[in-house]
Design an enzyme around this catalytic site. Structure first.
Site, PDB file in Angstrom:
ATOM      1  N   GLU A 122     -35.540   1.268  55.269  1.00 14.82           N
ATOM      2  CA  GLU A 122     -34.108   0.965  55.404  1.00 14.82           C
ATOM      3  C   GLU A 122     -33.920  -0.118  56.460  1.00 14.82           C
ATOM      4  OE1 GLU A 122     -31.466   4.382  55.682  1.00 14.82           O
ATOM      5  OE2 GLU A 122     -32.871   5.555  54.503  1.00 14.82           O
ATOM      6  N   HIS A 245     -20.834   1.433  57.044  1.00 19.96           N
ATOM      7  CA  HIS A 245     -21.993   1.257  56.148  1.00 19.96           C
ATOM      8  C   HIS A 245     -21.672   0.070  55.253  1.00 19.96           C
ATOM      9  CE1 HIS A 245     -25.191   1.911  53.325  1.00 19.96           C
ATOM     10  NE2 HIS A 245     -25.645   2.916  54.044  1.00 19.96           N
ATOM     11  N   ARG A 291     -27.326  -2.580  60.423  1.00 20.51           N
ATOM     12  CA  ARG A 291     -26.068  -2.397  59.707  1.00 20.51           C
ATOM     13  C   ARG A 291     -24.879  -3.167  60.252  1.00 20.51           C
ATOM     14  NH1 ARG A 291     -26.195   3.923  58.335  1.00 20.51           N
ATOM     15  NH2 ARG A 291     -27.964   3.605  56.970  1.00 20.51           N
ATOM     16  N   HIS A 352     -18.618   5.030  58.384  1.00 16.76           N
ATOM     17  CA  HIS A 352     -19.739   5.876  57.966  1.00 16.76           C
ATOM     18  C   HIS A 352     -20.196   6.844  59.049  1.00 16.76           C
ATOM     19  CE1 HIS A 352     -23.378   6.858  55.755  1.00 16.76           C
ATOM     20  NE2 HIS A 352     -24.144   6.444  56.757  1.00 16.76           N
ATOM     21  N   ARG A 387     -26.361   2.744  65.396  1.00 15.61           N
ATOM     22  CA  ARG A 387     -27.440   3.668  65.013  1.00 15.61           C
ATOM     23  C   ARG A 387     -28.399   3.030  64.018  1.00 15.61           C
ATOM     24  NH1 ARG A 387     -27.892   7.520  60.547  1.00 15.61           N
ATOM     25  NH2 ARG A 387     -25.959   6.587  59.819  1.00 15.61           N
TER      26      ARG A 387
HETATM   27  P1  FAD Z   1     -22.153  17.678  59.314  1.00 19.74           P
HETATM   28  O1  FAD Z   1     -23.301  17.712  58.416  1.00 19.74           O
HETATM   29  O2  FAD Z   1     -21.050  16.755  58.977  1.00 19.74           O
HETATM   30  O3  FAD Z   1     -21.564  19.154  59.401  1.00 19.74           O
HETATM   31  C1  FAD Z   1     -20.347  19.391  60.057  1.00 19.74           C
HETATM   32  C2  FAD Z   1     -19.924  20.797  59.757  1.00 19.74           C
HETATM   33  O4  FAD Z   1     -18.847  21.174  60.606  1.00 19.74           O
HETATM   34  C3  FAD Z   1     -19.418  21.004  58.342  1.00 19.74           C
HETATM   35  O5  FAD Z   1     -19.902  22.249  57.896  1.00 19.74           O
HETATM   36  C4  FAD Z   1     -17.906  21.052  58.506  1.00 19.74           C
HETATM   37  O6  FAD Z   1     -17.229  21.778  57.513  1.00 19.74           O
HETATM   38  C5  FAD Z   1     -17.814  21.769  59.840  1.00 19.74           C
HETATM   39  N1  FAD Z   1     -16.560  21.557  60.560  1.00 19.74           N
HETATM   40  C6  FAD Z   1     -15.996  20.397  60.963  1.00 19.74           C
HETATM   41  N2  FAD Z   1     -14.867  20.639  61.637  1.00 19.74           N
HETATM   42  C7  FAD Z   1     -14.703  21.981  61.678  1.00 19.74           C
HETATM   43  C8  FAD Z   1     -13.729  22.846  62.229  1.00 19.74           C
HETATM   44  N3  FAD Z   1     -12.653  22.406  62.871  1.00 19.74           N
HETATM   45  N4  FAD Z   1     -13.891  24.174  62.062  1.00 19.74           N
HETATM   46  C9  FAD Z   1     -14.948  24.678  61.398  1.00 19.74           C
HETATM   47  N5  FAD Z   1     -15.903  23.898  60.855  1.00 19.74           N
HETATM   48  C10 FAD Z   1     -15.778  22.568  61.002  1.00 19.74           C
HETATM   49  N6  FAD Z   1     -28.050  10.177  58.189  1.00 19.74           N
HETATM   50  C11 FAD Z   1     -29.374  10.063  58.139  1.00 19.74           C
HETATM   51  O7  FAD Z   1     -30.071  10.248  59.139  1.00 19.74           O
HETATM   52  N7  FAD Z   1     -29.975   9.745  56.952  1.00 19.74           N
HETATM   53  C12 FAD Z   1     -29.272   9.540  55.812  1.00 19.74           C
HETATM   54  O8  FAD Z   1     -29.850   9.287  54.767  1.00 19.74           O
HETATM   55  C13 FAD Z   1     -27.862   9.643  55.860  1.00 19.74           C
HETATM   56  N8  FAD Z   1     -27.111   9.406  54.761  1.00 19.74           N
HETATM   57  C14 FAD Z   1     -25.769   9.626  54.827  1.00 19.74           C
HETATM   58  C15 FAD Z   1     -25.005   9.479  53.669  1.00 19.74           C
HETATM   59  C16 FAD Z   1     -23.648   9.765  53.688  1.00 19.74           C
HETATM   60  C17 FAD Z   1     -22.826   9.603  52.437  1.00 19.74           C
HETATM   61  C18 FAD Z   1     -23.041  10.195  54.888  1.00 19.74           C
HETATM   62  C19 FAD Z   1     -21.577  10.526  54.927  1.00 19.74           C
HETATM   63  C20 FAD Z   1     -23.795  10.305  56.055  1.00 19.74           C
HETATM   64  C21 FAD Z   1     -25.151  10.023  56.030  1.00 19.74           C
HETATM   65  N9  FAD Z   1     -25.936  10.146  57.167  1.00 19.74           N
HETATM   66  C22 FAD Z   1     -27.280  10.002  57.092  1.00 19.74           C
HETATM   67  C23 FAD Z   1     -25.368  10.668  58.396  1.00 19.74           C
HETATM   68  C24 FAD Z   1     -25.735  12.151  58.496  1.00 19.74           C
HETATM   69  O9  FAD Z   1     -25.622  12.737  57.216  1.00 19.74           O
HETATM   70  C25 FAD Z   1     -24.823  12.891  59.442  1.00 19.74           C
HETATM   71  O10 FAD Z   1     -24.733  12.218  60.659  1.00 19.74           O
HETATM   72  C26 FAD Z   1     -25.389  14.279  59.703  1.00 19.74           C
HETATM   73  O11 FAD Z   1     -25.589  14.951  58.494  1.00 19.74           O
HETATM   74  C27 FAD Z   1     -24.440  15.060  60.588  1.00 19.74           C
HETATM   75  O12 FAD Z   1     -24.870  16.384  60.639  1.00 19.74           O
HETATM   76  P2  FAD Z   1     -24.039  17.414  61.487  1.00 19.74           P
HETATM   77  O13 FAD Z   1     -24.689  18.733  61.299  1.00 19.74           O
HETATM   78  O14 FAD Z   1     -23.864  16.902  62.853  1.00 19.74           O
HETATM   79  O15 FAD Z   1     -22.580  17.391  60.815  1.00 19.74           O
HETATM   80  C1  SIN Z   2     -28.175   5.522  53.489  1.00 21.53           C
HETATM   81  O1  SIN Z   2     -28.824   6.159  52.673  1.00 21.53           O
HETATM   82  O2  SIN Z   2     -27.940   4.313  53.381  1.00 21.53           O
HETATM   83  C2  SIN Z   2     -27.603   6.226  54.670  1.00 21.53           C
HETATM   84  C3  SIN Z   2     -28.615   6.312  55.716  1.00 21.53           C
HETATM   85  C4  SIN Z   2     -27.990   6.617  57.048  1.00 21.53           C
HETATM   86  O3  SIN Z   2     -26.776   6.600  57.197  1.00 21.53           O
HETATM   87  O4  SIN Z   2     -28.766   6.845  57.971  1.00 21.53           O
END
Ligand code: FAD
Ligand code: SIN
Length: 537
Positions: A122, A245, A291, A352, A387
């Site tokens: 990437e 993104h 990015r 993103h 990032r």
């Molecule tokens: P999240 O996975 O967002 O989980 C948050 C949780 O908190 C959810 O369950 C939500 O419902 C809950 N929540 C929020 N507010 C409240 C509230 N007030 N009360 C109760 N529950 C609440 N990163 C990478 O490293 N590699 C990738 O390939 C990648 N691809 C991505 C693709 C997309 C489309 C997106 C959107 C992001 C991507 N990212 C990627 C970023 C990465 O997915 C996120 O940064 C990471 O998953 C965040 O994890 P987290 O556990 O911190 O939060």
């Molecule tokens: C992607 O697959 O392009 C998302 C990867 C990331 O947000 O780290």
């Protein structure tokens, strides 16, 4: 309904990679409540495509991963944090595989059927180092973690439970250092606000993409954790660094569908509508530049040509390879009438990832005793001003592990303070829904137009005034009426907008994702300086 105090040893807000990984690590140490505002899988994690960056190949090294991360972070990463996360990554990945995560594999050339992990590439990575499950890595992570959670009797998941506010000694008026005691939670099924108490509360609520009109994030991403921590008096850092993104699918019916950077990693090329490969002139890494650079180059190409999107072309690769490597992207685009093996994909940048957040150590500690934050909600210093792709899932895994270790080394004392129930207004407001949805749209559009990829002081100041007016209005009906998740999310996105604008106004330079035409260059005095905002307690 009676509002009982529900007592646990650990309260985890969020069921993405950060919350679930932490839950599994503390499961043997007490009763754990996982509070999540929709269904358990709904999270940014569930939509992750590209994968997890980690050094697993002999051709790669920790030094190279560290260097790429620092380079993308534009001078603002904390190097010691970067080293810790990069070096501890492979062990955490091995544990995830042990737990049941299935990464894509490939045949090792010239061996008799030997297999190894397939590594993707990437933007900003000098080596192939992205472990992935085809293009649905996040879905597979959630599946594996939720299956492991289901097997632990000490873990209880509360779906459709919306965390409203942290309960702290300070908020309750106790004359003692600030300590987190629990959380007020709206049960969305009953409409009752319940009181949860625990000596340890983990914020794992993810990011805030929904603050912007166009985003790759699902609807849950309204920055609730940052808003709650800010209201509780915790320092919030570097919120000006919102990552856009470069390649979100551009189609009138497609809501928030990402076209993974891995498509460019496998040879996809960005082109303007007239076929010009505009990244050639923008950066030596061309379409695979970091990015912030790619998103700005697209923004500038769209402004130059007046077009409302650009194109991402991978048609030169064999169709079989494209369909096998990117089955979800292929199938989704096909639903919209785009065959990516035969025609370029229309794409636009979209909000993103939140690089800033609740200021924490690499072990998730915040300034408030008993309150931890891990994952996208936190700002550890790994990402700096931008990032590196696929570093966020890695950060969540490593920091969740470290936070659990820290807590077991220094367990907190029990809570023996009285915690009152929630008091709310009683009125229903017939106008509320239309006002909420109007204000919600106004904030998201304002942030897109005035606080987007390219900023100016004048636009930031305008946005600041408008947000302050909206906040006054939101505050009024927040106190008068029965709370609903729509009102709570609106209050939170308004707070996030305020924090992003204020942070951007405080940084007199362009660095990484914060590009301001009034200060087009980095200012050496701001290298290594975080923007920290804290509400007076
Ligand atoms: P999240 O996975 O967002 O989980 C948050 C949780 O908190 C959810 O369950 C939500 O419902 C809950 N929540 C929020 N507010 C409240 C509230 N007030 N009360 C109760 N529950 C609440 N990163 C990478 O490293 N590699 C990738 O390939 C990648 N691809 C991505 C693709 C997309 C489309 C997106 C959107 C992001 C991507 N990212 C990627 C970023 C990465 O997915 C996120 O940064 C990471 O998953 C965040 O994890 P987290 O556990 O911190 O939060
Ligand atoms: C992607 O697959 O392009 C998302 C990867 C990331 O947000 O780290």
């Amino acid at each position: 309904m009676k509002n009982e105090l529900r007592k646990f040893d650990f309260l985890i807000l969020g069921s993405g990679i950060a919350g679930l990984s932490f839950a599994l690590r503390v499961a043997s140490r007490g009763r754990v409540a996982i509070i999540t505002k929709k269904n358990r899988a709904e999270s940014n994690t569930n939509y992750a495509q590209g994968g997890i960056a980690a050094v697993t190949s002999r051709e790669d090294s920790f030094e190279m991963h560290v260097r790429d991360t620092l380079e993308a972070g534009a001078g603002l990463c904390k190097e010691s944090v970067v080293r810790t996360i990069v070096e501890e990554g492979p062990a955490r990945i091995a544990e995830l595989i042990e737990l049941g995560m299935k990464f894509s594999e490939r045949e090792i050339p010239r061996t008799n059927g030997g297999r190894e992990l397939d590594l993707g590439k990437e933007g900003g990575h000098s080596k192939r180092r992205i472990l992935h499950a085809k293009d649905v890595t996040g879905r597979e992570i959630e599946r594996a973690l939720l299956a492991a959670v289901a097997a632990q009797p000490s873990l209880e998941i509360f779906e459709d439970h919306f965390a409203i506010d942290l309960i702290t000694t300070q908020k309750l008026g106790y004359a003692m250092p600030s300590r987190c005691l629990g959380v007020y939670v709206l049960n969305r099924r009953t409409g009752v606000v319940e009181t949860f108490a625990a000596p340890i509360v983990l914020l794992a609520t993810g990011g805030c993409g929904k603050v912007y009109l166009y985003t790759t994030n699902p609807d849950i991403a309204t920055g609730d954790g940052v808003a709650m921590a800010y209201r509780a008096g915790a320092p919030i850092a570097n919120m000006e660094f919102i990552q856009f993104h470069p390649t979100c699918l551009y189609h009138p019916r497609a809501k928030s569908f990402l076209i993974s950077e891995a498509v460019r990693g496998e040879g996809g090329v960005l082109k303007s509508l007239d076929g010009r490969e505009f990244m050639d002139a923008a950066h030596p890494l061309k379409s695979l530049a970091p990015r912030d650079i790619v998103a700005r180059a697209i923004d500038s190409d769209m402004k130059r040509s007046g077009a409302d999107h650009v194109l991402l072309d991978i048609t030169h690769k064999p169709a079989r390879f494209i369909i096998e490597r990117f089955p979800n992207i292929y199938a989704t685009c096909l639903q919209y009438g785009i065959d990516i093996t035969k025609e370029p994909i229309p794409v636009v940048p979209a909000a993103h990832y939140q690089c800033g957040g609740v200021l924490t150590s690499v072990g998730g500690e915040t300034e408030i005793a008993g309150l931890y934050a891990v994952g996208e909600v936190a700002c550890t210093g790994l990402h700096g001003a931008n990032r590196l792709a696929s570093n966020s899932l890695l950060e969540a895994l490593v920091c969740a592990h470290r936070a659990a270790e820290k807590i077991s080394a220094q367990p907190p004392g029990p809570i023996d303070l009285e915690i009152p129930g929630w008091h709310s207004g009683h009125a229903h407001n017939a106008d509320e829904l239309v006002v909420v949805s109007h204000n919600w749209d106004e904030i998201r559009r304002l942030m897109w137009d005035y606080v987007g990829i390219v900023r100016t002081n004048k636009r930031l100041q305008r946005a600041q005034t408008r947000i302050a007016n909206l906040q006054a209005e939101i505050q009024e009906y927040y106190w008068d009426f029965i709370v609903t998740s729509d009102v709570l999310e609106l209050r939170n996105i308004a707070t996030l907008a305020e924090l992003i604008i204020q942070s951007a106004l405080q940084r007199p330079e362009s660095r990484g994702l914060n590009f301001n035409l009034d200060y087009p260059e980095p200012n050496p005095e701001w290298a290594q300086r975080d923007t920290v905002l804290q509400k007076s307690r």
